[in-house]
Scaffold this motif. Sequence first.
Motif, short mmCIF file in Angstrom:
data_model
loop_
_atom_site.label_atom_id
_atom_site.label_comp_id
_atom_site.label_asym_id
_atom_site.label_seq_id
_atom_site.Cartn_x
_atom_site.Cartn_y
_atom_site.Cartn_z
N THR A 171 0.83 -1.21 0.00
CA THR A 171 0.00 0.00 0.00
C THR A 171 0.86 1.25 0.00
O THR A 171 0.62 2.20 -0.77
CB THR A 171 -0.93 0.00 1.22
OG1 THR A 171 -1.81 -1.12 1.15
CG2 THR A 171 -1.75 1.29 1.28
N ASP A 172 1.89 1.28 0.86
CA ASP A 172 2.71 2.47 0.99
C ASP A 172 3.65 2.67 -0.19
O ASP A 172 3.84 3.80 -0.65
CB ASP A 172 3.54 2.39 2.28
CG ASP A 172 4.22 3.70 2.62
OD1 ASP A 172 3.53 4.63 3.05
OD2 ASP A 172 5.45 3.80 2.45
N LEU A 173 4.24 1.58 -0.70
CA LEU A 173 5.28 1.70 -1.71
C LEU A 173 4.77 1.54 -3.15
O LEU A 173 5.40 2.06 -4.07
CB LEU A 173 6.38 0.66 -1.45
CG LEU A 173 7.06 0.75 -0.07
CD1 LEU A 173 8.06 -0.38 0.10
CD2 LEU A 173 7.74 2.10 0.11
N LEU A 174 3.67 0.85 -3.33
CA LEU A 174 3.18 0.59 -4.69
C LEU A 174 1.82 1.22 -4.96
O LEU A 174 1.69 2.07 -5.83
CB LEU A 174 3.12 -0.92 -4.94
CG LEU A 174 4.46 -1.65 -4.99
CD1 LEU A 174 4.25 -3.14 -5.21
CD2 LEU A 174 5.36 -1.09 -6.08
N MET A 218 -5.54 6.39 2.90
CA MET A 218 -5.73 6.57 4.34
C MET A 218 -4.59 7.41 4.91
O MET A 218 -4.81 8.32 5.71
CB MET A 218 -5.79 5.21 5.03
CG MET A 218 -6.23 5.27 6.47
SD MET A 218 -7.95 5.81 6.62
CE MET A 218 -8.21 5.65 8.37
N TRP A 219 -3.37 7.08 4.51
CA TRP A 219 -2.20 7.81 4.99
C TRP A 219 -1.31 8.14 3.79
O TRP A 219 -0.49 7.34 3.39
CB TRP A 219 -1.41 6.99 6.01
CG TRP A 219 -2.21 6.58 7.21
CD1 TRP A 219 -2.65 5.33 7.52
CD2 TRP A 219 -2.69 7.43 8.26
NE1 TRP A 219 -3.38 5.35 8.68
CE2 TRP A 219 -3.41 6.63 9.16
CE3 TRP A 219 -2.57 8.80 8.52
CZ2 TRP A 219 -4.01 7.14 10.30
CZ3 TRP A 219 -3.18 9.32 9.65
CH2 TRP A 219 -3.88 8.50 10.53
N PRO A 220 -1.49 9.33 3.21
CA PRO A 220 -0.61 9.74 2.10
C PRO A 220 0.84 9.81 2.55
O PRO A 220 1.15 9.81 3.74
CB PRO A 220 -1.14 11.13 1.73
CG PRO A 220 -2.53 11.14 2.24
CD PRO A 220 -2.53 10.31 3.49
N LYS A 221 1.75 9.87 1.59
CA LYS A 221 3.19 9.83 1.87
C LYS A 221 3.62 11.02 2.70
O LYS A 221 3.45 12.16 2.31
CB LYS A 221 3.96 9.82 0.54
CG LYS A 221 5.43 9.47 0.70
CD LYS A 221 5.62 8.02 1.10
CE LYS A 221 7.08 7.63 1.12
NZ LYS A 221 7.29 6.27 1.59
N PRO A 232 4.63 2.73 8.74
CA PRO A 232 4.01 2.01 9.85
C PRO A 232 2.51 2.28 9.96
O PRO A 232 1.75 1.38 10.36
CB PRO A 232 4.77 2.53 11.09
CG PRO A 232 5.41 3.80 10.66
CD PRO A 232 5.71 3.64 9.21
N LEU A 233 2.08 3.48 9.61
CA LEU A 233 0.65 3.77 9.65
C LEU A 233 -0.11 2.96 8.62
O LEU A 233 -1.22 2.46 8.89
CB LEU A 233 0.41 5.27 9.42
CG LEU A 233 0.89 6.20 10.54
CD1 LEU A 233 0.69 7.66 10.13
CD2 LEU A 233 0.16 5.91 11.83
N ASN A 234 0.45 2.81 7.42
CA ASN A 234 -0.21 2.00 6.39
C ASN A 234 -0.18 0.51 6.75
O ASN A 234 -1.10 -0.23 6.38
CB ASN A 234 0.46 2.23 5.04
CG ASN A 234 -0.07 3.48 4.34
OD1 ASN A 234 -1.27 3.72 4.30
ND2 ASN A 234 0.83 4.29 3.82
#
Length: 218
Positions: free
Chosen positions: A108-111, A131-134, A141-143
């Motif tokens: 989710t965070d990286l892709l 939910m948690w933009p970069k 950790p949030l994602n």
Amino acid sequence: MKKAAGEKAQNPEKNAEKSVDAYYDLKRDAVEDLVTADSGNSPRVSEAELRKYRSGSKKRMPEVLKILFIKFWFAGAICFFFLWGLGMYVSALLDLLVITGLALGFVTDLLTNNVLRFIAKRPGGNDKWMMWPKKGFVSLPLNILHSCTILFLVYTVYNALNLILIRMSGAAQDAVPLGVEPLLFGILYMACDMLLIGAKRMAAGILRDAGKKTSAHS
């Protein structure tokens, strides 16, 4: 007046040179304005106006469908490679869910979120679907926590559906009528993700309105 008109008529070459100089001065100003243009000194243009000048077919997939498909596809891929792939080697269900939750968070965070940012029509245009933009390394950790929460919700939905199917069919209590597979898992994961993002946006809107009312009364 007659003298000025006579001088103008007597110096046609000089007048032509002035006209050419004025023309190129105007062009230089236009080029300088174009080169130095940025979001701060440019007039605001509506999205409807920008769409008139975009190339390609006018019949395109709606933006929201692209976003839902991306979320669904990545979640289904994680189900295929981890829940199906590692399921043959990891016997403990809790261990498998923890590993899958970590994988979903990293993806989710990286892709997923990076793809959403890439297809956005303007910078930050698709942040509302995350939910948690970069935000540096804090979003990772949030994602991961967010993905583990979604995975728990999906696991709960599977159990509820299986319980309903068992009661409807009269099968044994330990039966599993509805197994985990990438398509349904991706749909459920995407739906739970959007549900949590919608709840976050609603809560943020309520707090924002409450803040405005408080500042208005103070």
